[in-house]
Scaffold this active site. Sequence first.
Site, mmCIF file in Angstrom:
data_model
loop_
_atom_site.group_PDB
_atom_site.id
_atom_site.type_symbol
_atom_site.label_atom_id
_atom_site.label_comp_id
_atom_site.label_asym_id
_atom_site.label_seq_id
_atom_site.Cartn_x
_atom_site.Cartn_y
_atom_site.Cartn_z
ATOM 1 N N GLY A 127 0.826 -1.202 0.000
ATOM 2 C CA GLY A 127 0.000 0.000 0.000
ATOM 3 C C GLY A 127 0.859 1.251 0.000
ATOM 4 O O GLY A 127 1.782 1.381 0.789
ATOM 5 N N HIS A 161 -9.838 10.258 -5.475
ATOM 6 C CA HIS A 161 -10.705 9.516 -4.542
ATOM 7 C C HIS A 161 -11.666 10.453 -3.809
ATOM 8 O O HIS A 161 -12.811 10.093 -3.549
ATOM 9 C CB HIS A 161 -9.853 8.799 -3.478
ATOM 10 C CG HIS A 161 -9.458 7.400 -3.847
ATOM 11 N ND1 HIS A 161 -10.372 6.428 -4.168
ATOM 12 C CD2 HIS A 161 -8.240 6.805 -3.932
ATOM 13 C CE1 HIS A 161 -9.733 5.296 -4.441
ATOM 14 N NE2 HIS A 161 -8.434 5.497 -4.309
ATOM 15 N N GLU A 201 -5.046 10.163 -5.078
ATOM 16 C CA GLU A 201 -5.786 10.355 -3.813
ATOM 17 C C GLU A 201 -6.795 11.502 -3.929
ATOM 18 O O GLU A 201 -7.911 11.393 -3.424
ATOM 19 C CB GLU A 201 -4.811 10.607 -2.660
ATOM 20 C CG GLU A 201 -3.828 9.469 -2.401
ATOM 21 C CD GLU A 201 -4.479 8.089 -2.370
ATOM 22 O OE1 GLU A 201 -5.506 7.921 -1.696
ATOM 23 O OE2 GLU A 201 -3.964 7.182 -3.040
HETATM 24 ZN ZN ZN Z 1 -7.014 4.166 -4.781
#
Ligand code: ZN
Length: 174
Positions: free
Chosen positions: A46, A150, A147
């Site tokens: 991640g 998102h 991000e």
């Molecule tokens: Zn993502």
Amino acid sequence: MPTIVQKGHPVLREKAREVVATEFGSDKLKNILADMKAALDAEPDGAALAAPQIGLPLRIFIISERVFSHHPDTEKEPKKQHLIYINPVLVRRAREKQLMEEGCLSVRGKYGKIARSVRATVRAYDEHGKPFTRGASGLLAQAFQHECDHLDGTLFIDNAADVWDVPHEHDGGA
Ligand code: ZN
């Protein structure tokens, strides 16, 4: 441990709301950030995580320093400090774009190529409400763009030039 929600969950398609002044420094915000860190740390590959990915429609993302501070001399003991971006705004984006490979912790099993600006600058607040501006290139600039998408309900597969399946063990992303 909060679960990372997957494509198809409506929270990933919402426009997340801003963190308001009274929430900075609150226990509620601290707990949210701790949950985000725990969820990101549990993902070996991640790179970053946005609050909607743990089901919270808030304008927050964190970047794993583990991924972005790999110098040869720190490789063995990667720092696990996270970089917190609250109410982030992409204030500058290079016109020059590059096709970059990308994955997403909320779109498991898929990778894609997407055109990202080669440099990007984000203005945001830290967890105490202190504003800062950070410019980046390469992977970090890519993460900023992924991000911020998102927080507006956009997933990389919406704009990818190419998408393919990857076996789960190679699943990474942000
Ligand atoms: Zn993502």
